[in-house]
Design an enzyme around this catalytic site. Structure first.
Site, PDB file in Angstrom:
ATOM      1  CE  LYS A  14      -4.261  -1.817   1.972  1.00 19.03           C
ATOM      2  NZ  LYS A  14      -5.316  -1.638   3.005  1.00 19.03           N
ATOM      3  CG  MET A  16       5.360   6.330  -3.978  1.00 16.78           C
ATOM      4  SD  MET A  16       6.156   7.933  -3.841  1.00 16.78           S
ATOM      5  CE  MET A  16       7.693   7.509  -3.030  1.00 16.78           C
ATOM      6  NE  ARG A  38       1.155  -0.121   8.803  1.00 17.26           N
ATOM      7  CZ  ARG A  38       1.500   1.163   8.697  1.00 17.26           C
ATOM      8  NH1 ARG A  38       1.185   2.016   9.660  1.00 17.26           N
ATOM      9  NH2 ARG A  38       2.158   1.599   7.640  1.00 17.26           N
ATOM     10  CD  GLU A  40      -5.479  -8.653   5.111  1.00 15.25           C
ATOM     11  OE1 GLU A  40      -6.524  -9.137   4.671  1.00 15.25           O
ATOM     12  OE2 GLU A  40      -4.557  -8.236   4.378  1.00 15.25           O
ATOM     13  CG  LEU A  41       2.201 -10.061   7.964  1.00 14.87           C
ATOM     14  CD1 LEU A  41       2.279 -11.198   8.987  1.00 14.87           C
ATOM     15  CD2 LEU A  41       2.734 -10.527   6.607  1.00 14.87           C
ATOM     16  CG  LEU A 107      12.642  -1.749  -3.428  1.00 20.23           C
ATOM     17  CD1 LEU A 107      12.230  -3.217  -3.431  1.00 20.23           C
ATOM     18  CD2 LEU A 107      11.470  -0.887  -3.852  1.00 20.23           C
ATOM     19  CB  CYS A 111      19.989   8.221   2.804  1.00 19.11           C
ATOM     20  SG  CYS A 111      19.203   6.836   3.637  1.00 19.11           S
ATOM     21  CE1 TYR A 138      14.220   4.446   5.715  1.00 18.14           C
ATOM     22  CE2 TYR A 138      15.737   5.716   4.356  1.00 18.14           C
ATOM     23  CZ  TYR A 138      14.653   4.866   4.469  1.00 18.14           C
ATOM     24  OH  TYR A 138      14.016   4.420   3.331  1.00 18.14           O
ATOM     25  CE  LYS A 142      15.031   1.310   3.597  1.00 15.92           C
ATOM     26  NZ  LYS A 142      14.097   0.262   3.129  1.00 15.92           N
ATOM     27  CG  ASN A 167      16.083  12.201  -3.324  1.00 14.00           C
ATOM     28  OD1 ASN A 167      16.102  12.005  -2.119  1.00 14.00           O
ATOM     29  ND2 ASN A 167      17.095  12.752  -3.966  1.00 14.00           N
ATOM     30  CG  HIS A 181      10.678  11.941   1.197  1.00 16.87           C
ATOM     31  ND1 HIS A 181      10.032  10.727   1.284  1.00 16.87           N
ATOM     32  CD2 HIS A 181      11.862  11.783   1.837  1.00 16.87           C
ATOM     33  CE1 HIS A 181      10.798   9.871   1.951  1.00 16.87           C
ATOM     34  NE2 HIS A 181      11.906  10.491   2.297  1.00 16.87           N
ATOM     35  CG  ASP A 280      20.967  23.968   2.161  1.00 18.26           C
ATOM     36  OD1 ASP A 280      19.762  24.237   1.966  1.00 18.26           O
ATOM     37  OD2 ASP A 280      21.884  24.753   1.912  1.00 18.26           O
TER      38      ASP A 280
END
Length: 323
Positions: A14, A16, A38, A40-41, A107, A111, A138, A142, A167, A181, A280
């Site tokens: 569900k 993006m 979410r 359901e599992l 995936l 970053c 984060y 990853k 991005n 974002h 920035d």
């Protein structure tokens, strides 16, 4: 003759990226899609994930589930970003292995690369320098996902691949006014400014940082392409200890140029101002996509076309959006 279908689980269907992968896999006659909400599992429950894998006889897994957000969200909720992402990827990758799933695609995110990595960023710049502090938790989660895939490949002969997108933006993005974002934040901000006839829209930072943006439909296409590469082609363009592949357009722009393009797409006529008191982030983030290009895939959606598509989706769905 009945076509034999492979059972494919898309974790995070569900979100993006996950929803874009699902849209494209639905067009395939050889795929039987498996998804769970979410409710359901619970992907952060090892017992629940393991029980799910034990009953599903899955052939492939796309691991698109993740807790994501922009600079503000990463700064505000660092414990959530490292904890939740580590749990989800560990549960899914571990259960996939235990229950005989040979193919998995993880995936990640661009970053993972050092804040001051040489540009454009090559896959082998991983772990060669310090990370951007605002999203380090984060990024570490990853990186751990990449290393989980590499380690199961080395120790158990699995075929677990990783793709590192630049991005991303597009339909089903998070348009929360604070935790989103840059592209959805700007689209929403400029849209509301247009509706309210505001004279000015303030954009975080100086506008000078360079960023690369990839439409989620291109990302889904690349993900499926990498998942389905034959072993020899994939191995030729990766190394035993370097299993991830960058996914991007190979083209970047300044945040100022992005903001001006968003204003054009939305139809906002006022002033675009820059709040230099706000951070920035990384000065430039451009991925070296030469490996993926050599493997035969290239992005096809221009930034302006992608922004128009995303703004249309926003207009059609703003009543249901968070915040």
């Amino acid at each position: 003759m009945t076509l034999e279908k492979k059972r494919v689980f898309v974790a995070g269907h569900k979100g993006m990226v996950g929803s874009a992968i699902v849209r494209q896999l639905k067009e395939r006659a050889d795929v039987e899609l498996v998804t769970r909400s979410r409710q359901e599992l619970d992907l952060m429950s090892q017992a629940a994930v393991d029980d799910f894998f034990s009953t599903q006889r899955l052939d492939e897994v796309y691991l698109a589930a993740a807790k994501v957000g922009g600079i503000h969200a990463n700064n505000t909720y660092p414990a959530d970003f490292i904890h939740d992402n580590l749990l989800m990827e560990s549960n899914i990758i571990g259960s996939a292995h235990r229950h005989g799933v040979q193919k998995l695609l993880f995936l990640g995110s661009s970053c993972i690369y050092p804040k001051y990595a040489d540009q454009p960023m090559r896959e082998d710049s991983l772990l060669t320098g310090e990370l951007e502090p605002t999203n380090e938790p984060y990024a570490i989660a990853k990186i751990a996902g990449i290393k989980l895939c590499e380690s199961f490949n080395r120790q158990h002969g699995r075929d677990y691949r990783s793709v590192m997108p630049t991005n991303l933006y597009g339909p089903n993005d998070n348009f929360h006014p604070e935790n989103s974002h840059v592209i959805p934040a700007l689209l929403r901000r400029f849209h509301e400014a247009k509706i309210n006839s505001d004279d000015q829209v303030a954009v975080w930072g100086s506008g000078k940082p360079m960023r690369e943006f990839l439409h989620v439909n291109d990302m889904a296409s690349a993900s499926i392409y990498v998942m389905e590469l034959d072993d020899d082609s994939y191995a030729e363009h990766t190394q035993t200890m370097l299993s991830h592949i960058n996914v991007g357009t190979g083209v970047d722009c300044t945040i100022r140029e992005l903001a001006e393009t968003v204003a054009k797409v939305v139809g906002y006529q006022g002033e675009v101002a820059f709040d230099t008191s706000k951070p920035d982030g990384t000065p430039r983030k451009l991925l070296d996509v030469s490996r993926l290009t050599a493997l035969g895939w290239q992005a096809s959606i221009s930034l302006e076309d992608g922004l128009r598509n995303t703004y249309e989706w926003f207009l059609e769905n703003q009543a249901q959006l968070r915040g």
